[in-house]
Design an enzyme around this catalytic site. Structure first.
Site, PDB file in Angstrom:
ATOM      1  N   ASP A 102       0.830  -1.217   0.000  1.00 49.26           N
ATOM      2  CA  ASP A 102       0.000   0.000   0.000  1.00 49.26           C
ATOM      3  C   ASP A 102       0.858   1.258   0.000  1.00 49.26           C
ATOM      4  O   ASP A 102       0.349   2.354  -0.213  1.00 49.26           O
ATOM      5  CB  ASP A 102      -0.918  -0.001   1.230  1.00 49.26           C
ATOM      6  CG  ASP A 102      -0.095  -0.095   2.500  1.00 49.26           C
ATOM      7  OD1 ASP A 102       0.129  -1.226   2.963  1.00 49.26           O
ATOM      8  OD2 ASP A 102       0.370   0.943   3.009  1.00 49.26           O
ATOM      9  N   GLU A 122       7.350  -6.732  -2.940  1.00 51.34           N
ATOM     10  CA  GLU A 122       5.901  -6.927  -2.800  1.00 51.34           C
ATOM     11  C   GLU A 122       5.482  -7.997  -3.810  1.00 51.34           C
ATOM     12  O   GLU A 122       5.726  -7.877  -5.008  1.00 51.34           O
ATOM     13  CB  GLU A 122       5.185  -5.594  -3.084  1.00 51.34           C
ATOM     14  CG  GLU A 122       3.699  -5.711  -3.367  1.00 51.34           C
ATOM     15  CD  GLU A 122       2.916  -6.402  -2.258  1.00 51.34           C
ATOM     16  OE1 GLU A 122       2.958  -5.904  -1.114  1.00 51.34           O
ATOM     17  OE2 GLU A 122       2.280  -7.433  -2.552  1.00 51.34           O
ATOM     18  N   ASP A 153       8.224 -12.883  -4.352  1.00 55.97           N
ATOM     19  CA  ASP A 153       8.021 -13.413  -3.001  1.00 55.97           C
ATOM     20  C   ASP A 153       9.186 -13.001  -2.100  1.00 55.97           C
ATOM     21  O   ASP A 153      10.346 -13.254  -2.434  1.00 55.97           O
ATOM     22  CB  ASP A 153       7.915 -14.943  -3.098  1.00 55.97           C
ATOM     23  CG  ASP A 153       7.722 -15.590  -1.736  1.00 55.97           C
ATOM     24  OD1 ASP A 153       7.636 -16.820  -1.679  1.00 55.97           O
ATOM     25  OD2 ASP A 153       7.650 -14.860  -0.726  1.00 55.97           O
ATOM     26  N   ASP A 173       6.226  -6.086   6.420  1.00 56.88           N
ATOM     27  CA  ASP A 173       4.902  -5.453   6.549  1.00 56.88           C
ATOM     28  C   ASP A 173       3.939  -6.273   5.700  1.00 56.88           C
ATOM     29  O   ASP A 173       3.525  -5.889   4.606  1.00 56.88           O
ATOM     30  CB  ASP A 173       4.997  -4.017   6.025  1.00 56.88           C
ATOM     31  CG  ASP A 173       3.657  -3.321   6.022  1.00 56.88           C
ATOM     32  OD1 ASP A 173       3.484  -2.370   5.215  1.00 56.88           O
ATOM     33  OD2 ASP A 173       2.778  -3.736   6.796  1.00 56.88           O
ATOM     34  N   THR A 175       0.779  -9.394   5.131  1.00 53.83           N
ATOM     35  CA  THR A 175      -0.529  -9.853   5.584  1.00 53.83           C
ATOM     36  C   THR A 175      -0.318 -10.877   6.702  1.00 53.83           C
ATOM     37  O   THR A 175       0.794 -11.349   6.933  1.00 53.83           O
ATOM     38  CB  THR A 175      -1.276 -10.507   4.406  1.00 53.83           C
ATOM     39  OG1 THR A 175      -0.357 -11.318   3.664  1.00 53.83           O
ATOM     40  CG2 THR A 175      -1.851  -9.457   3.485  1.00 53.83           C
TER      41      THR A 175
HETATM   42  N1  SAM Z   1       0.563  -1.863   5.639  1.00 55.94           N
HETATM   43  C1  SAM Z   1      -0.684  -2.537   5.889  1.00 55.94           C
HETATM   44  C2  SAM Z   1      -0.923  -2.541   7.343  1.00 55.94           C
HETATM   45  O1  SAM Z   1      -1.141  -1.467   7.828  1.00 55.94           O
HETATM   46  O2  SAM Z   1      -0.899  -3.600   7.958  1.00 55.94           O
HETATM   47  C3  SAM Z   1      -0.758  -3.949   5.372  1.00 55.94           C
HETATM   48  C4  SAM Z   1       0.384  -4.466   4.773  1.00 55.94           C
HETATM   49  S1  SAM Z   1       0.445  -4.625   3.088  1.00 55.94           S
HETATM   50  C5  SAM Z   1      -1.059  -4.308   2.373  1.00 55.94           C
HETATM   51  C6  SAM Z   1       0.575  -6.406   3.090  1.00 55.94           C
HETATM   52  C7  SAM Z   1       1.261  -6.830   1.842  1.00 55.94           C
HETATM   53  O3  SAM Z   1       2.052  -8.003   2.034  1.00 55.94           O
HETATM   54  C8  SAM Z   1       0.276  -7.157   0.727  1.00 55.94           C
HETATM   55  O4  SAM Z   1       0.383  -6.201  -0.294  1.00 55.94           O
HETATM   56  C9  SAM Z   1       0.691  -8.560   0.267  1.00 55.94           C
HETATM   57  O5  SAM Z   1       0.572  -8.736  -1.127  1.00 55.94           O
HETATM   58  C10 SAM Z   1       2.133  -8.612   0.738  1.00 55.94           C
HETATM   59  N2  SAM Z   1       2.683  -9.961   0.881  1.00 55.94           N
HETATM   60  C11 SAM Z   1       2.093 -11.028   1.488  1.00 55.94           C
HETATM   61  N3  SAM Z   1       2.894 -12.109   1.409  1.00 55.94           N
HETATM   62  C12 SAM Z   1       4.039 -11.703   0.768  1.00 55.94           C
HETATM   63  C13 SAM Z   1       5.240 -12.368   0.390  1.00 55.94           C
HETATM   64  N4  SAM Z   1       5.419 -13.684   0.659  1.00 55.94           N
HETATM   65  N5  SAM Z   1       6.203 -11.650  -0.241  1.00 55.94           N
HETATM   66  C14 SAM Z   1       6.012 -10.326  -0.513  1.00 55.94           C
HETATM   67  N6  SAM Z   1       4.879  -9.642  -0.203  1.00 55.94           N
HETATM   68  C15 SAM Z   1       3.906 -10.332   0.441  1.00 55.94           C
END
Ligand code: SAM
Length: 303
Positions: A102, A122, A153, A173, A175
């Site tokens: 984000d 990301e 990843d 940061d 999910t």
């Molecule tokens: N910043 C936000 C918060 O306040 O918690 C949420 C974090 S952000 C939206 C979470 C991101 O982690 C998502 O865009 C997701 O696609 C990413 N993500 C999840 N697993 C991942 C991985 N294995 N490698 C890279 N990115 C990953």
């Protein structure tokens, strides 16, 4: 956070009964946000992405039915995940962000003095594209020339790093580990071991470790893992109104710096809405109900 989407109608047509987005903090407790419009809903190869306009918290990003961030309170989480580690490090020149699609975390990292280059790994390009369209305050720094975005990843990226590419600070940061989203792999012992190997001497690491109100086991597991891999492990907290339970934790690993008090400050007058040096120190003061979830030496160091 076992989250199930109880209801959100795609178009939320104006009607006498407002539409609500519901997230379950547990099978026995739900939070609801009144939704005025669904601005976006779609599936990427990794997750279901929604952007909701909520009455109380403004624009909200939702992934696989779990609220990630809102325009109204995102500053709390992003300031605390960025500024506590970076202002605990003497020279955070190279920073790795895993997740963070984000853009909010990158925005906070890039304003810290001494940051020279940031790599954001990301996995889901669609999240960044949707955030650019609907969350302009979050993504304000995504065109900073010091930032490189890689769509892959985070686990594979870190595993492939060689020593020459190590970082001063690594922030995860992502999910949550629950469910079957892409974030699960970022909460394993192997990953914490790989993170340590990807840090330069004096390096520090931080990740979100969820809310102890609903998921004490996640915090316990992460803190014990990080405590095993790092000479210094610390846990700090903040409150995020839109996260079920509100009380939210971060777990830090350090190869040197003691993060309990900041060793550096933002430039005088730099605007923050949550972080201050005193909030930084206070965030490591843990209520016993949280300290008891941690390894003894961590709880003792923060008593
Ligand atoms: N910043 C936000 C918060 O306040 O918690 C949420 C974090 S952000 C939206 C979470 C991101 O982690 C998502 O865009 C997701 O696609 C990413 N993500 C999840 N697993 C991942 C991985 N294995 N490698 C890279 N990115 C990953």
């Amino acid at each position: 956070m076992d989250s199930e989407r109880i209801h959100s109608s795609p178009q939320c047509p104006p009607s006498s009964s407002p539409a609500w987005f519901t997230e379950a903090g547990s099978p026995h407790h739900r939070l609801q946000w009144q939704v005025t419009r669904t601005l976006y809903a779609g599936d990427s190869p990794y997750q279901h992405i929604e952007v909701l306009e909520t009455e109380q918290f403004g624009t909200a990003l939702v992934l696989d039915g779990i609220l990630q961030t809102t325009a109204a309170d995102e500053y709390i989480y992003h300031e605390m995940l960025a500024l506590v580690p970076l202002l605990s490090h003497p020279h955070p020149a190279r920073v790795l962000i895993i997740g963070g699609g984000d853009g909010g975390l990158a925005r906070e990292v890039l304003r810290v003095p001494g940051v020279q280059d940031v790599v954001m790994v990301e996995i889901d390009r669609a999240v960044v594209e949707v955030a650019r369209k609907f969350l302009p305050h979050h993504t304000a720094a995504l065109d900073d020339p010091r930032l490189t975005i890689r769509y892959e990843d985070g686990v594979q990226y870190v595993a492939a790093l060689d020593a020459a590419d190590a970082f001063d600070v690594i922030l995860v940061d992502a999910t949550d580990p629950e469910g079957d989203g892409p974030g699960q792999v970022l909460y394993t012992t192997e990953f914490h071991r790989a993170i340590r190997a990807a840090l330069l001497p004096e390096g520090v690491y931080a990740q979100q470790s969820g809310t102890p109100i609903y998921n004490p086991d996640v915090l316990t597991r992460v803190a014990h893992d990080v405590d095993r891999e790092f000479p210094v492990c610390r846990v700090y907290w903040c409150t995020v109104p839109t996260y079920p339970g509100s009380l939210f934790t971060f777990t830090m690993g350090s190869l040197g710096p003691e993060p309990l008090v900041p060793i550096r400050r933002l430039p005088h007058g730099a605007p923050t809405r949550w972080y201050t040096p005193r909030i930084h120190a206070a965030a490591f003061a843990l209520p016993p109900v949280v300290a008891e979830l941690l390894p003894e030496r961590v709880a003792a160091a923060q008593a």
